[in-house]
Design a protein around this motif. Structure first.
Motif, PDB file in Angstrom:
ATOM      1  N   ALA A 334      38.237  -4.458  63.244  1.00  0.00           N
ATOM      2  CA  ALA A 334      39.032  -3.909  62.142  1.00  0.00           C
ATOM      3  C   ALA A 334      38.110  -3.579  60.960  1.00  0.00           C
ATOM      4  O   ALA A 334      37.015  -4.140  60.848  1.00  0.00           O
ATOM      5  CB  ALA A 334      40.103  -4.918  61.737  1.00  0.00           C
ATOM      6  N   PRO A 335      38.526  -2.666  60.099  1.00  0.00           N
ATOM      7  CA  PRO A 335      39.791  -1.918  60.179  1.00  0.00           C
ATOM      8  C   PRO A 335      39.691  -0.727  61.125  1.00  0.00           C
ATOM      9  O   PRO A 335      38.652  -0.092  61.224  1.00  0.00           O
ATOM     10  CB  PRO A 335      40.002  -1.455  58.747  1.00  0.00           C
ATOM     11  N   VAL A 336      40.813  -0.456  61.818  1.00  0.00           N
ATOM     12  CA  VAL A 336      40.933   0.739  62.633  1.00  0.00           C
ATOM     13  C   VAL A 336      41.680   1.783  61.814  1.00  0.00           C
ATOM     14  O   VAL A 336      42.788   1.517  61.338  1.00  0.00           O
ATOM     15  CB  VAL A 336      41.671   0.451  63.954  1.00  0.00           C
ATOM     16  N   VAL A 337      41.066   2.943  61.641  1.00  0.00           N
ATOM     17  CA  VAL A 337      41.610   3.970  60.750  1.00  0.00           C
ATOM     18  C   VAL A 337      41.865   5.243  61.544  1.00  0.00           C
ATOM     19  O   VAL A 337      40.986   5.709  62.284  1.00  0.00           O
ATOM     20  CB  VAL A 337      40.639   4.275  59.580  1.00  0.00           C
ATOM     21  N   VAL A 338      43.066   5.801  61.399  1.00  0.00           N
ATOM     22  CA  VAL A 338      43.421   7.087  62.000  1.00  0.00           C
ATOM     23  C   VAL A 338      43.606   8.083  60.862  1.00  0.00           C
ATOM     24  O   VAL A 338      44.451   7.866  59.979  1.00  0.00           O
ATOM     25  CB  VAL A 338      44.703   6.986  62.852  1.00  0.00           C
ATOM     26  N   THR A 339      42.820   9.152  60.879  1.00  0.00           N
ATOM     27  CA  THR A 339      42.846  10.145  59.803  1.00  0.00           C
ATOM     28  C   THR A 339      43.317  11.482  60.339  1.00  0.00           C
ATOM     29  O   THR A 339      42.809  11.965  61.369  1.00  0.00           O
ATOM     30  CB  THR A 339      41.448  10.306  59.180  1.00  0.00           C
ATOM     31  N   VAL A 340      44.288  12.070  59.644  1.00  0.00           N
ATOM     32  CA  VAL A 340      44.811  13.389  59.999  1.00  0.00           C
ATOM     33  C   VAL A 340      44.316  14.384  58.951  1.00  0.00           C
ATOM     34  O   VAL A 340      44.422  14.141  57.756  1.00  0.00           O
ATOM     35  CB  VAL A 340      46.346  13.392  60.052  1.00  0.00           C
ATOM     36  N   ASP A 341      43.783  15.506  59.414  1.00  0.00           N
ATOM     37  CA  ASP A 341      43.281  16.516  58.485  1.00  0.00           C
ATOM     38  C   ASP A 341      43.589  17.899  59.053  1.00  0.00           C
ATOM     39  O   ASP A 341      43.699  18.080  60.272  1.00  0.00           O
ATOM     40  CB  ASP A 341      41.774  16.349  58.275  1.00  0.00           C
TER      41      ASP A 341
END
Length: 426
Positions: A334-341
């Motif tokens: 962690a941290p697991v991050v999901v980014t939308v762009d």
């Protein structure tokens, strides 16, 4: 400095041109020497005959009018003059009254008797011959070079098609064959007409054999997974009848893991078969990603840098994101991050990133391998989650890439195709 690469086509064409130029040059020299020897020899012979006649008339004291003979002419070449004064005869090209002539000289009672014949026509004839030889050589070299370039183009084209088919097979297109896309040589028809056709036939044979074996393995995997499905369902139902306690929890946990493995194998078999088709609809990408991540039940940060509408299959995208997020939590940190762009003018992207040890080198170079998760520090598993993500991405036309972040951690980037004008699904 590295020299630029030269294609096989140009190597063959240049080699043919060089050989043809060399042959033309040798033949031109031989022809020139033979004709010049014969032509100049004839002029020398006539000039010597005139000299003999002039000497004979000089000896008897009669007129030499009409024989083009002179005693000690000042235009006689110095070398030929010395030769005659030494008591020998000789011939040499020179000039007389600013015109080219063939001189012949011999000693005559302490003087030098010289005879001459015009040489201008002979010189012009030899110059015309040289021009004709040079023109013919250039024309022949050009024709041969064009023919060599044409043949080299055909050979390189067939080799290029064979190489392209080999790359398609390497990329997973096992239906690719050379036989339907390349010439089979001058004779056409069956393989073995020439070496290029033999290579193409060998590649087709290897591809066919590989395809047959893979299809047999896929059928075996699908059959095994399908046959396991029914007894597993019965075993799970039976396990529910066990008394509550730690043994029941352990049994149910292992049975659920086995059922997930069986379902994954069935999904991979369907993806391998190439029969899967996406059920496309338009969705807001941000909301779609948030729902997919929330469905995993794992503590994951979702960041929406820029939202947009995409045309995709919601179930399949859920499957991709779910597997990536679960893999990040299971093997990363962690941290697991999901980014939308959604950058202007660029494709919409989804990035899944953890802060663990990162992907192993083999996965970065060759992609995920089934039943292989030997990365140090990245935990254990059956290695099918990423394989399924790759397969579902191919169905949706998503460009999926595995990388490692510069500051550490595994990083997976999905580039989605743009949505066409379509209503947004709820």
């Amino acid at each position: 400095m590295r020299r630029p690469a030269v294609s096989l086509r140009w190597k063959i064409a240049l080699t043919v041109m060089a050989v043809s130029c060399a042959v033309a040059a040798v033949l031109g020299v031989l022809v020139h020497n033979a004709v010049a020897r014969q032509t100049v020899g004839q002029v020398r012979k006539e000039t010597r005959a005139n000299l003999d006649s002039a000497l004979e008339l000089f000896e008897y004291g009669t007129s030499r009018e009409g024989l083009n003979s002179l005693l000690d002419p000042p235009e006689l070449p110095a070398e030929l003059r010395r030769l005659a004064r030494s008591g020998q005869r000789g011939t040499m090209v020179g000039t007389y009254r600013s015109r080219p002539v063939m001189w012949a000289a011999a000693p005559a009672d302490g003087q030098v008797m010289a005879a001459w014949l015009p040489y201008g026509n002979t010189r012009r004839s030899l110059e015309k011959l040289d021009t004709a030889i040079l023109g013919s050589a250039v024309l022949a070299a050009a024709v041969v070079a064009l023919a060599g370039l044409f043949l080299a183009h055909r050979i390189s084209r067939r080799l290029g098609i064979t190489a392209a088919v080999a790359r398609r097979i390497t990329a997973g297109d096992l239906d690719a064959r050379v036989g339907h896309g390349a010439d089979q040589g001058p004779g056409g028809g069956a393989a073995g007409r020439d070496e290029v056709a033999a290579v193409a036939a060998a590649l087709d044979s290897v591809a066919g054999s590989l395809q047959s074996r893979l299809q047999a393995e896929q059928r075996f995997t699908a059959d095994v997974a399908h046959e396991l499905r029914t007894p597993l369902t019965g075993i799970l139902a039976s396990a529910e009848l066990l008394p509550e306690g730690r043994p029941k929890e352990m049994i149910n946990d292992r049975l659920r893991a086995l059922r997930r493995l069986t379902e994954d194998l069935l999904e991979i078999s369907r993806l391998d078969s190439g029969t899967e088709h996406a059920d496309l609809a338009a969705y807001d990408l941000g909301a779609l990603v948030e729902g997919s991540v929330r469905a995993t039940g794992l503590d994951t940060v979702v960041r929406i840098a820029a939202d947009t509408v995409v045309e995709t299959d919601r179930r399949r995208l859920d499957r991709i994101l779910g597997n990536l997020v679960i893999n990040a939590h299971r093997h990363g940190r962690a941290p697991v991050v999901v980014t939308v762009d959604a950058p202007p003018g660029g494709p919409p992207t989804i990035e899944v990133r953890d802060h663990g040890p990162g992907y192993p080198v083999d996965l970065l170079h060759h992609g995920p391998q089934r039943f292989r998760t030997d990365a140090p520090g990245r935990g254990k598993g059956h290695g099918l989650g990423l394989t399924i993500a790759v397969g579902q991405s191919a169905v949706l036309g998503i460009d999926l890439r595995f990388t490692n972040a510069p500051d550490g951690g595994a990083r997976t980037v999905l580039r989605l195709p743009h949505a066409h004008d379509a209503p947004v699904a709820p």
